[in-house]
Design a protein around this motif. Structure first.
Motif, short mmCIF file in Angstrom:
data_model
loop_
_atom_site.label_atom_id
_atom_site.label_comp_id
_atom_site.label_asym_id
_atom_site.label_seq_id
_atom_site.Cartn_x
_atom_site.Cartn_y
_atom_site.Cartn_z
N THR A 9 0.98 -1.16 -0.33
CA THR A 9 -0.17 -0.49 -0.08
C THR A 9 1.38 1.33 -0.04
OG1 THR A 9 0.11 0.30 2.54
CG2 THR A 9 -1.83 -1.00 1.78
N ASN A 11 1.08 3.61 2.24
CA ASN A 11 2.40 4.03 3.15
C ASN A 11 3.61 2.60 3.70
OD1 ASN A 11 1.03 5.91 4.44
ND2 ASN A 11 -0.98 4.79 5.39
N ILE A 33 -3.52 -7.59 6.22
CA ILE A 33 -4.49 -6.19 6.59
C ILE A 33 -5.87 -6.79 6.61
CG2 ILE A 33 -2.62 -4.69 6.61
CD1 ILE A 33 -3.69 -2.82 4.90
N GLN A 38 -3.15 -7.30 11.32
CA GLN A 38 -2.35 -7.01 12.04
C GLN A 38 -2.28 -6.61 14.19
OE1 GLN A 38 -5.18 -6.68 9.82
NE2 GLN A 38 -5.87 -5.20 9.75
N ASN A 50 -1.88 -1.03 15.61
CA ASN A 50 -2.66 -2.16 14.93
C ASN A 50 -2.43 -1.66 13.15
OD1 ASN A 50 -5.63 -0.91 15.62
ND2 ASN A 50 -5.86 -1.52 14.01
N ARG A 51 -1.08 -0.95 12.63
CA ARG A 51 -1.23 -0.59 11.27
C ARG A 51 0.05 -0.88 10.57
NH1 ARG A 51 -6.05 0.62 11.96
NH2 ARG A 51 -7.66 2.18 11.20
N MET A 52 0.03 -0.86 10.13
CA MET A 52 1.43 -1.28 8.78
C MET A 52 2.12 -0.02 8.23
SD MET A 52 1.57 -2.12 5.86
CE MET A 52 1.04 -1.49 4.26
N PRO A 53 2.69 0.29 7.92
CA PRO A 53 4.37 -0.43 8.22
C PRO A 53 4.55 -0.02 9.44
CG PRO A 53 4.82 1.56 7.15
CD PRO A 53 3.55 1.17 7.54
N GLU A 71 5.16 3.76 12.30
CA GLU A 71 4.85 5.02 11.63
C GLU A 71 5.63 5.12 10.68
OE1 GLU A 71 2.18 7.16 11.79
OE2 GLU A 71 0.72 5.66 12.97
N SER A 72 5.00 5.42 9.41
CA SER A 72 6.27 5.32 8.29
C SER A 72 7.05 6.35 8.74
CB SER A 72 5.20 5.42 7.43
OG SER A 72 4.45 6.33 6.71
N MET A 109 2.33 12.90 6.38
CA MET A 109 1.88 11.91 7.43
C MET A 109 0.75 13.03 8.61
SD MET A 109 3.77 9.37 7.72
CE MET A 109 3.00 8.98 9.53
N LEU A 238 -11.07 -4.45 8.41
CA LEU A 238 -10.59 -2.99 7.52
C LEU A 238 -11.44 -1.63 8.31
CD1 LEU A 238 -9.10 -3.50 4.45
CD2 LEU A 238 -7.64 -3.56 6.29
N GLN A 241 -14.34 -1.53 12.69
CA GLN A 241 -12.91 -1.61 14.09
C GLN A 241 -13.55 -0.88 14.96
OE1 GLN A 241 -8.94 -0.74 12.84
NE2 GLN A 241 -8.63 -2.46 11.14
#
Ligand SMILES: N[C@@H](CCC(=O)N[C@@H](CS)C(=O)NCC(=O)O)C(=O)O
Length: 257
Positions: A9, A11, A33, A38, A50-53, A71-72, A109, A238, A241
């Motif tokens: 994705t 991010n 995801i 996650q 609960n978020r990537m990356p 947090e990217s 961001m 997704l 939540q």
């Protein structure tokens, strides 16, 4: 070695592009995801939002224990400081340039990423979820309006600068490009006529070999044919939540320490 917890994705691409740009060795850990990875305890211990990356660096610069980061933007800054690349150092001489880069990373961001994410949600995904599409109109108007405004901010900045933070390619470009290059696809290809400086920069960054490689990492991961039921189940993970779900998963993560 760096573990890169990832799904293909925008991010996620920020991080794979930076890893490729720096020539760092990394091990890809897919976080599906739509499948709920996650919320797995081992992932939540690295990324409590609960978020990537997210990354785990097993050989941090100063030695010591492995370091996990989510947090990217923070990951880009960390990798830049680890390698001394794409972000000026915190010295008296270089600090002003460093903050010029960081302000654009933070801008991305807090603005471009969330606004484009929400615009995409209301314009594309939400139509298949709600029974009453008229509910979506205000959300589309609000977030598309912000995306238009933010594209204008970038266009103005890039009319006077080769790159987002000045005359050097930096982590600010790596943060913004994975979202910005999708503007045409997400909104309308005619958008580029309104933002010619942005288009010039999108093409310039896209011509970098590391950007091309980073953008393709794990491209096949999300490409499975899904039944209607599978799609619904993924959307439920997704887009449905709540704090209860996150708390329950975190409790499990704490127990399995
Ligand atoms: N601000 C975060 C945003 C990360 C984010 O939103 N990741 C999305 C995919 S692009 C995700 O992991 N979504 C999983 C979910 O919604 O549960 C960053 O830049 O790292």
């Amino acid at each position: 070695m760096i573990d890169c917890h990832y799904w293909p994705t925008p991010n996620g691409w920020k991080v794979t592009i930076m890893l490729e740009e720096c020539g760092l060795d990394y091990n890809l850990v897919p976080i599906d995801i739509g499948g709920g990875d996650q919320f797995k305890p081992e992932f939540l211990r690295i990324s409590p939002n609960n978020r990537m990356p997210a990354i785990v660096d097993h050989a941090p610069k100063g030695g010591g224990d492995a370091i996990g980061l989510f947090e990217s933007g923070a990951i880009l800054e960390y990798l830049a400081d680890k390698t001394g690349k794409f972000l000026p150092a915190l010295t008296n001489e270089q600090a002003p340039e460093r903050y010029k880069v960081l302000q654009w990373v933070h801008w991305q961001m807090a603005n471009l990423g969330p606004m484009m994410g929400n615009a995409n949600h209301f314009k594309n995904y939400a139509r298949n979820i709600t029974d009453d599409p008229s509910q979506l109109e205000y959300g589309v108007k609000r977030f598309m309006g912000e995306v238009d405004r933010l594209s204008g901010v970038m266009d103005a900045q890039l009319s006077a600068n080769t790159y987002l933070a000045g005359d050097k390619y930096s982590i600010a470009d790596m943060a913004a490009w994975p979202w910005a290059f999708l503007l045409g696809r997400m909104i309308d290809e005619n958008i580029w006529q309104t933002f010619p400086h942005l288009k010039r920069w999108v093409d310039l960054v896209a011509s970098r070999p590391a950007v091309q490689t980073g953008r393709k990492v794990g491209a096949d991961l999300g490409k499975k044919e899904l039944t209607e039921e599978e799609t619904k189940a993924r959307q439920n993970i997704l887009f449905n939540q709540s704090n209860d779900k996150v708390r329950a998963a975190r409790k499990e993560a704490a127990h399995s320490l």
